[in-house]
Design a protein around this motif. Sequence first.
Motif, mmCIF file in Angstrom:
data_model
loop_
_atom_site.group_PDB
_atom_site.id
_atom_site.type_symbol
_atom_site.label_atom_id
_atom_site.label_comp_id
_atom_site.label_asym_id
_atom_site.label_seq_id
_atom_site.Cartn_x
_atom_site.Cartn_y
_atom_site.Cartn_z
ATOM 1 N N GLN A 33 -11.633 44.579 14.281
ATOM 2 C CA GLN A 33 -11.603 45.897 14.918
ATOM 3 C C GLN A 33 -13.007 46.190 15.447
ATOM 4 O O GLN A 33 -13.770 46.981 14.878
ATOM 5 C CB GLN A 33 -11.174 46.974 13.908
ATOM 6 N N PRO A 34 -13.389 45.539 16.553
ATOM 7 C CA PRO A 34 -14.792 45.608 17.007
ATOM 8 C C PRO A 34 -15.279 47.015 17.337
ATOM 9 O O PRO A 34 -16.432 47.362 17.047
ATOM 10 C CB PRO A 34 -14.811 44.702 18.244
ATOM 11 N N HIS A 35 -14.433 47.846 17.955
ATOM 12 C CA HIS A 35 -14.871 49.198 18.324
ATOM 13 C C HIS A 35 -15.070 50.052 17.068
ATOM 14 O O HIS A 35 -16.049 50.805 16.968
ATOM 15 C CB HIS A 35 -13.858 49.843 19.261
ATOM 16 N N LEU A 36 -14.160 49.942 16.121
ATOM 17 C CA LEU A 36 -14.294 50.672 14.866
ATOM 18 C C LEU A 36 -15.495 50.168 14.075
ATOM 19 O O LEU A 36 -16.240 50.958 13.472
ATOM 20 C CB LEU A 36 -13.012 50.525 14.041
ATOM 21 N N GLN A 37 -15.710 48.856 14.091
ATOM 22 C CA GLN A 37 -16.855 48.280 13.388
ATOM 23 C C GLN A 37 -18.173 48.780 13.983
ATOM 24 O O GLN A 37 -19.109 49.141 13.251
ATOM 25 C CB GLN A 37 -16.799 46.760 13.451
ATOM 26 N N LYS A 38 -18.231 48.843 15.296
ATOM 27 C CA LYS A 38 -19.454 49.315 15.950
ATOM 28 C C LYS A 38 -19.730 50.776 15.596
ATOM 29 O O LYS A 38 -20.871 51.153 15.298
ATOM 30 C CB LYS A 38 -19.312 49.172 17.467
ATOM 31 N N LYS A 39 -18.687 51.591 15.596
ATOM 32 C CA LYS A 39 -18.844 53.002 15.250
ATOM 33 C C LYS A 39 -19.288 53.154 13.798
ATOM 34 O O LYS A 39 -20.168 53.972 13.482
ATOM 35 C CB LYS A 39 -17.515 53.736 15.468
ATOM 36 N N THR A 40 -18.714 52.355 12.915
ATOM 37 C CA THR A 40 -19.064 52.416 11.499
ATOM 38 C C THR A 40 -20.517 52.012 11.282
ATOM 39 O O THR A 40 -21.249 52.643 10.504
ATOM 40 C CB THR A 40 -18.148 51.491 10.679
ATOM 41 N N GLN A 41 -20.943 50.972 11.964
ATOM 42 C CA GLN A 41 -22.327 50.515 11.825
ATOM 43 C C GLN A 41 -23.313 51.533 12.376
ATOM 44 O O GLN A 41 -24.449 51.630 11.902
ATOM 45 C CB GLN A 41 -22.491 49.171 12.522
ATOM 46 N N GLN A 42 -22.888 52.289 13.380
ATOM 47 C CA GLN A 42 -23.747 53.348 13.907
ATOM 48 C C GLN A 42 -23.873 54.508 12.924
ATOM 49 O O GLN A 42 -24.960 55.074 12.745
ATOM 50 C CB GLN A 42 -23.195 53.860 15.245
ATOM 51 N N LEU A 43 -22.756 54.872 12.286
ATOM 52 C CA LEU A 43 -22.763 55.977 11.333
ATOM 53 C C LEU A 43 -23.444 55.605 10.017
ATOM 54 O O LEU A 43 -24.090 56.446 9.382
ATOM 55 C CB LEU A 43 -21.328 56.439 11.056
ATOM 56 N N LEU A 44 -23.277 54.337 9.612
ATOM 57 C CA LEU A 44 -23.815 53.883 8.326
ATOM 58 C C LEU A 44 -24.551 52.554 8.499
ATOM 59 O O LEU A 44 -24.075 51.498 8.075
ATOM 60 C CB LEU A 44 -22.689 53.731 7.307
ATOM 61 N N PRO A 45 -25.725 52.572 9.120
ATOM 62 C CA PRO A 45 -26.464 51.311 9.295
ATOM 63 C C PRO A 45 -26.978 50.789 7.961
ATOM 64 O O PRO A 45 -27.473 51.553 7.124
ATOM 65 C CB PRO A 45 -27.626 51.714 10.214
ATOM 66 N N ILE A 46 -26.836 49.495 7.759
ATOM 67 C CA ILE A 46 -27.268 48.882 6.503
ATOM 68 C C ILE A 46 -28.763 49.067 6.281
ATOM 69 O O ILE A 46 -29.216 49.289 5.153
ATOM 70 C CB ILE A 46 -26.891 47.386 6.497
ATOM 71 N N GLY A 47 -29.538 49.028 7.353
ATOM 72 C CA GLY A 47 -30.986 49.176 7.238
ATOM 73 C C GLY A 47 -31.429 50.549 6.775
ATOM 74 O O GLY A 47 -32.586 50.728 6.369
ATOM 75 N N GLN A 48 -30.546 51.533 6.829
ATOM 76 C CA GLN A 48 -30.874 52.887 6.392
ATOM 77 C C GLN A 48 -29.998 53.303 5.205
ATOM 78 O O GLN A 48 -29.659 54.468 5.040
ATOM 79 C CB GLN A 48 -30.704 53.868 7.556
ATOM 80 N N PHE A 49 -29.627 52.337 4.399
ATOM 81 C CA PHE A 49 -28.742 52.598 3.267
ATOM 82 C C PHE A 49 -29.361 53.596 2.303
ATOM 83 O O PHE A 49 -30.483 53.419 1.821
ATOM 84 C CB PHE A 49 -28.434 51.289 2.540
ATOM 85 N N SER A 50 -28.632 54.664 2.000
ATOM 86 C CA SER A 50 -29.105 55.718 1.103
ATOM 87 C C SER A 50 -27.952 56.096 0.170
ATOM 88 O O SER A 50 -27.158 56.990 0.485
ATOM 89 C CB SER A 50 -29.575 56.937 1.900
ATOM 90 N N PRO A 51 -27.843 55.431 -0.979
ATOM 91 C CA PRO A 51 -26.674 55.632 -1.844
ATOM 92 C C PRO A 51 -26.622 57.014 -2.479
ATOM 93 O O PRO A 51 -27.652 57.609 -2.814
ATOM 94 C CB PRO A 51 -26.846 54.548 -2.910
ATOM 95 N N SER A 52 -25.398 57.502 -2.657
ATOM 96 C CA SER A 52 -25.186 58.787 -3.313
ATOM 97 C C SER A 52 -24.837 58.629 -4.783
ATOM 98 O O SER A 52 -24.924 59.583 -5.556
ATOM 99 C CB SER A 52 -24.062 59.556 -2.605
#
Length: 202
Positions: A33-52
Motif C-alpha cells: 500500500q505505497p500511498h498509505l505507507q508514504k502517508k504513515t511515514q510522513q506522520l510518524l518518521p522513524i528518525g523522530q520516534f518519540s514513544p508514549s
Amino acid sequence: MVTMDAAHTQIETAQTVVMDTGADYLVPVKGNQPHLQKKTQQLLPIGQFSPSITDVCKERGRVETRQIQIVDTSAQDVNFPFAQKMILLRRHRHYLCDGHQEEGFLHLICSREECSDKQLLSLCRGHWIIESSIHYCRDVLFREDHSQIRDTTTARICATMHSLAVYILGGDRKTRRDTRPRKQKRINRHPGIAVRMVMATS
C-alpha cells in the motif's frame, strides 16, 4: 480486535471487518500500500520516534523492549476506511549470552477510537508475535508483501506451499543463528538438502 498481516491491509478487508462484523482492525502498513505507507511515514518518521509508553521484559535469555508512538488520524486524512490511529512500534532485543542486539520498527493502522496507549501496546505485542514468527519469515524468504498475484486460487496455492516451506525450514534448529534464511541459502547451493528435509518430516 482483528489483527492481520500486511497482505490484508486492503480497503475491502477493512470495510468487511468494521461494517460486516462490527469489530475493529489493527493491520501493518507496508509496501503493498505505497500511498498509505508514504502517508504513515510522513506522520510518524522513524528518525523522530518519540514513544508514549514503554514495556520491558526479560525472557528466554534476552531483554526485550517494546515502545509505541501514536497519532490520531481519520479515514479522510489517510484515505483508508475507518482509520482512527496511526502507530509506530519499536522493538529492541538484547541477548544476554553474547550481547547481540536487534532493533525493528513497524507502522500500523487501527480503527479503534477509544483505546489507551497501554492497550494498544499490548495489541501490537500480540501482532508482532505473529509478524515475527510467521509472516516476517514468509516475507523475507518469499517476498509475499510484494506479491502481484491477483488470482485467488493461485494465491492460496502459493500461501500453502510457503507455509509448508516455513515449517520445514524451522525444524531441527541447532543454534540461534541457524535461521530459515541461512538454511534457504544452503538449499539454493545444494538442492539435495531440501529432499532430505522433506523426507525427515514425512
